[in-house]
Scaffold this active site. Structure first.
Site, mmCIF file in Angstrom:
data_model
loop_
_atom_site.group_PDB
_atom_site.id
_atom_site.type_symbol
_atom_site.label_atom_id
_atom_site.label_comp_id
_atom_site.label_asym_id
_atom_site.label_seq_id
_atom_site.Cartn_x
_atom_site.Cartn_y
_atom_site.Cartn_z
ATOM 1 N NE ARG A 104 22.954 69.412 61.357
ATOM 2 C CZ ARG A 104 21.851 69.954 60.853
ATOM 3 N NH1 ARG A 104 20.691 69.841 61.493
ATOM 4 N NH2 ARG A 104 21.882 70.631 59.727
ATOM 5 C CE1 TYR A 243 28.615 60.632 58.627
ATOM 6 C CE2 TYR A 243 27.838 62.879 58.822
ATOM 7 C CZ TYR A 243 28.575 61.926 58.162
ATOM 8 O OH TYR A 243 29.290 62.255 57.034
ATOM 9 C CE LYS A 252 26.357 73.278 63.577
ATOM 10 N NZ LYS A 252 26.331 72.674 62.319
ATOM 11 C CG HIS A 272 24.823 77.445 61.735
ATOM 12 N ND1 HIS A 272 23.980 76.977 60.754
ATOM 13 C CD2 HIS A 272 25.907 76.648 61.693
ATOM 14 C CE1 HIS A 272 24.533 75.933 60.158
ATOM 15 N NE2 HIS A 272 25.717 75.723 60.701
ATOM 16 C CB SER A 294 23.641 72.723 57.168
ATOM 17 O OG SER A 294 23.392 72.957 58.538
ATOM 18 C CB CYS A 296 24.420 77.536 52.500
ATOM 19 S SG CYS A 296 22.933 76.576 52.174
ATOM 20 C CG ASP A 319 29.394 74.882 61.745
ATOM 21 O OD1 ASP A 319 28.798 75.053 60.671
ATOM 22 O OD2 ASP A 319 28.940 74.162 62.661
ATOM 23 N NE ARG A 411 29.152 67.642 56.955
ATOM 24 C CZ ARG A 411 28.748 68.889 57.122
ATOM 25 N NH1 ARG A 411 29.525 69.789 57.665
ATOM 26 N NH2 ARG A 411 27.533 69.251 56.734
HETATM 27 P P1 GTP Z 1 28.080 73.083 57.118
HETATM 28 O O1 GTP Z 1 29.397 72.570 57.541
HETATM 29 O O2 GTP Z 1 27.098 72.012 56.797
HETATM 30 O O3 GTP Z 1 27.492 74.066 58.082
HETATM 31 O O4 GTP Z 1 28.295 73.797 55.668
HETATM 32 P P2 GTP Z 1 28.980 75.163 55.220
HETATM 33 O O5 GTP Z 1 28.000 76.278 55.339
HETATM 34 O O6 GTP Z 1 30.288 75.328 55.884
HETATM 35 O O7 GTP Z 1 29.174 74.932 53.644
HETATM 36 P P3 GTP Z 1 30.506 74.723 52.785
HETATM 37 O O8 GTP Z 1 31.398 75.921 52.775
HETATM 38 O O9 GTP Z 1 31.129 73.445 53.186
HETATM 39 O O10 GTP Z 1 29.898 74.590 51.326
HETATM 40 C C1 GTP Z 1 28.939 73.634 51.012
HETATM 41 C C2 GTP Z 1 28.842 73.443 49.540
HETATM 42 O O11 GTP Z 1 28.557 74.680 48.890
HETATM 43 C C3 GTP Z 1 30.146 72.925 48.917
HETATM 44 O O12 GTP Z 1 29.831 71.922 47.978
HETATM 45 C C4 GTP Z 1 30.723 74.131 48.245
HETATM 46 O O13 GTP Z 1 31.491 73.800 47.129
HETATM 47 C C5 GTP Z 1 29.489 74.944 47.854
HETATM 48 N N1 GTP Z 1 29.802 76.399 47.828
HETATM 49 C C6 GTP Z 1 30.425 77.110 48.789
HETATM 50 N N2 GTP Z 1 30.606 78.401 48.408
HETATM 51 C C7 GTP Z 1 30.081 78.509 47.160
HETATM 52 C C8 GTP Z 1 29.958 79.593 46.239
HETATM 53 O O14 GTP Z 1 30.386 80.724 46.466
HETATM 54 N N3 GTP Z 1 29.334 79.309 45.060
HETATM 55 C C9 GTP Z 1 28.853 78.060 44.768
HETATM 56 N N4 GTP Z 1 28.260 77.880 43.607
HETATM 57 N N5 GTP Z 1 28.968 77.012 45.615
HETATM 58 C C10 GTP Z 1 29.561 77.231 46.800
HETATM 59 C C1 SPV Z 2 25.710 71.431 59.839
HETATM 60 O O1 SPV Z 2 24.870 70.602 59.458
HETATM 61 O O2 SPV Z 2 25.455 72.649 59.922
HETATM 62 C C2 SPV Z 2 27.071 70.992 60.186
HETATM 63 C C3 SPV Z 2 27.313 69.553 60.261
HETATM 64 O O3 SPV Z 2 27.928 71.813 60.442
HETATM 65 S S1 SPV Z 2 26.824 68.900 61.789
HETATM 66 O O4 SPV Z 2 27.952 69.038 62.723
HETATM 67 O O5 SPV Z 2 26.524 67.480 61.568
HETATM 68 O O6 SPV Z 2 25.697 69.612 62.304
HETATM 69 MN MN MN Z 3 27.135 73.933 60.180
#
Ligand code: GTP
Ligand code: SPV
Ligand code: MN
Length: 629
Positions: A104, A243, A252, A272, A294, A296, A319, A411
């Protein structure tokens, strides 16, 4: 709907009005038959955008499997997708984006509200007329040589009480295939539009018109990018990027930025947030929503596999959640999406086995690495690193290359229905028991803290800051304010949004409102290692939260909120050294007073618009910190 008398329509020339309809046999991509003023308004808008962007063809997307297959086949033939080896990954594809179009682009994202103060200091504001004058010339002829797809979509179950509909016009087949996974696409939505249901207009062009005979690129895009939201007229215009959130405008752009404005006006919240059902060993179910910035951990928590016996989690969403007060005084939530657009790196057998299982097939991967056997790979998928890969840019790669094989924001796009632990009723609303706010904080913020009441919870949400990730352009690791994990997604003045949260709280029954918690899985020791094992072990924190909801455990008051007694944290089967545990919950009044100063500075950027109740929370926090020194 009668599909027999569908006709294909030639593209009208600009200003000439609609060309006469040429009756033809049922053509693939033809416009569905519909009548009435609302249907005519839709057709007129499609014609108007076609007259501006000048595509060679218009394709009305019906959402059928046959149509999707044809689209995917065409993209493979054009070199835009690589078909993965069906032996390992049936029905799955790899897309490689242009190296300049990988996340983004927050700096190019605009809120074009009539009044600047309605966008607020955290958004890029643009005057609606001015930005229209800027972007319209970019869209002029921007679809030449391409097909313009008309994609009718529903966020939430088609016809559901909390659902909203829209249409995306796009010249990207990749976007069409992605929207087909992420939302409910189809002719039923057109029927709702024809029946007069309000809908959101979204226009997307990759901004790469083709001259006659010009060969296309694998990932067409434009160096110039604009993601523009018009909250007053419920429109989104996106130019130059193919993207993720820049291109899947239902996500979003609509379900957060535009929907947050609709929610402000109608008394609900577009957030979110992931959404889960937690089932305890007695079979009692609890619904939890959690807002983390994002990359996290939302998808990971959404697919949690508890490491503690007897506990189960069912996935509802990963999400976005729309939250609405019910007549019963509870806060009800839906996941408006239909799929997951998840971060690949770090998703593996030892971290998120549910995601790995979800991705068995029918998945579009973007910017991951390709294995010699025609399957995909990314950092963290397996513990062993393959000897030989093709990286996300199509270059030969070995472990000695010194660069990541998959892009950090690579992704997967996959239907929610493929998740092995998806709740059977995942497209229905659920009543929330708890809301979690979190971020990626190496220091200061404890593993879990409970808000004393709704207002304190809103204060915690408003003060969330987090280290930047690869999900958006910018410097990874830099700490920034990301209130409610909505910094890039709130479509109006963030201070008014804080006020709206307080107001929504007042419309709930005080004893039925969800309880609010702050969590942080990412605190690090002096040696730079994560203090908490995370992932499946986050169930231990969830267990404590549920036991608090049930009134089964006491909490310890602290300056920043209620903390667990360490004896109440279930650590059976894991080895968290006593010193780490202490550090996980350590609160240093001096650094917290510095945080409070930063919060004051942040609030000050809103020119007095932050609700007084939050200023009072800040003052109370400082008082407690000063007296705990
Ligand atoms: P968006 O799709 O961008 O909104 O991201 P998200 O909030 O869904 O994050 P996601 O669950 O995909 O995790 C993002 C990164 O954080 C990945 O590389 C995970 O492995 C890492 N991660 C997730 N949960 C944990 C955790 O409990 N501990 C640690 N150390 N890393 C974590
Ligand atoms: C984020 O960045 O929080 C996502 C990926 O979930 S996107 O759909 O590109 O915003
Ligand atoms: Mn997201």
């Amino acid at each position: 709907m009668a599909l027999a008398d569908i006709f294909t329509r030639p593209v009208p020339t600009r200003g000439s009005g609609s060309a006469p309809a040429a009756p033809a046999a049922r053509a693939h991509g033809a416009r569905p038959a519909m009548t009435g003023a609302a249907a005519e308004a839709l057709v007129a808008w499609v014609d108007e955008i076609a007259a501006l962007t000048r595509p060679d063809r218009i394709h009305w997307v019906d959402g059928s499997a046959a149509e999707n297959d044809a689209l995917l086949r065409e993209m493979v033939d054009e070199g835009k997708l690589i078909k993965l080896n069906p032996e390992w990954r049936p029905g799955s594809y790899l897309a490689r984006s242009h190296p300049s179009d990988v996340a983004r682009t927050e700096g190019r994202t605009f809120i074009a509200s009539t009044r600047e103060e309605d966008a607020g200091p955290t958004n890029n504001w643009a005057a609606p007329d001015e930005i229209r004058a800027t972007i319209t010339p970019l869209f002029e002829g921007s679809m030449r040589g391409r097909t313009m797809y008309v994609v009718p979509f529903s966020m939430g179950a088609v016809g559901g009480p909390l659902s909203h509909i829209g249409v995306q016009l796009t010249d990207s087949a990749y976007a069409v295939a992605s929207i087909g996974i992420m939302t409910r696409v189809g002719t039923e939505v057109v029927e709702q539009i024809a029946a007069g249901k309000p809908w959101v207009k979204t226009v997307h062009s990759v901004g790469a018109p083709l001259a006659p005979g010009e060969a296309d690129q694998a990932w067409p895009c434009n160096d110039e990018k604009y993601i523009v939201h018009f909250p007053d007229t419920l429109e989104v215009w996106s130019f130059g990027s193919g993207y993720g959130g820049n291109a899947i405008l239902a996500k979003k752009c609509f379900a957060l930025r535009i929907a947050s404005v609709i929610g402000r006006d109608e008394g609900w919240l577009a957030e979110h947030m992931l959404l889960i059902r937690v089932i305890d060993p007695q079979g009692r179910a609890f619904h939890i929503a959690a807002a983390f910035p994002s990359a996290c951990g939302k998808t990971n928590l959404a697919m949690l596999r508890p490491t503690i016996p007897g506990w189960r989690v069912e996935t509802l969403g990963d999400d976005i959640a729309w939250l609405r007060p019910g007549d019963d005084g509870r806060l009800w939530a839906i996941n408006p999406e239909a799929g997951f657009f998840g971060v690949a790196p770090g998703t593996g057998q030892s971290t998120n086995v549910t995601a790995v299982e979800t991705l068995w097939g029918n998945t579009i991967f973007t910017n991951v690495a390709l294995r010699p056997d025609g399957d995909v790979w990314w950092e963290g998928l397996t513990d062993d690193v393959p000897d030989e890969l093709t990286d996300w840019q199509g270059r030969p790669w070995t472990p000695a290359s010194g660069t990541p094989a998959a892009h950090p924001n690579s992704r997967f796009t996959v239907s929610a229905g493929q998740c092995p632990q998806i709740a059977g009723d995942w497209d229905e609303a659920v009543p929330l028991d708890a809301i979690l706010f979190g971020g990626r904080r190496a220091t200061n913020v404890p593993l879990v803290v409970e808000a004393t009441d709704w207002t304190h919870g809103v204060f915690l949400g408003s003060t969330i800051s987090s280290e930047r990730t690869a999900a958006a352009e910018g410097t990874v690791g830099e700490l920034r304010r990301d209130p409610f994990a909505m910094l890039p997604f709130c479509g109006y003045n963030m201070a008014d949004y804080f006020g709206h949260w307080l107001k929504v709280g007042q419309s709930l029954r005080f004893d039925r409102a969800p309880r609010i918690f702050q969590v942080n899985w990412f605190r690090k020791g002096a040696d730079g290692r994560f203090l908490w094992p995370g992932f499946g072990d986050n169930a231990r924190v969830v267990e404590w939260i549920v036991r608090r909801l049930q009134g089964e455990v006491e909490a310890v008051p602290s300056a920043i909120g209620r903390l667990p007694r360490t004896a109440d944290l279930n650590l059976d089967g894991i080895d968290v050294p006593e010193a780490d545990l202490e550090e996980l919950f350590a609160i240093d009044p001096d650094t917290w007073l510095t945080e409070a100063d930063l919060t004051e500075e942040f609030y000050a950027t809103f020119d007095g618009r932050v609700p007084a109740a939050l200023g009072a929370e800040l003052a109370a926090l400082r008082y407690r910190l000063t007296h705990s020194r």
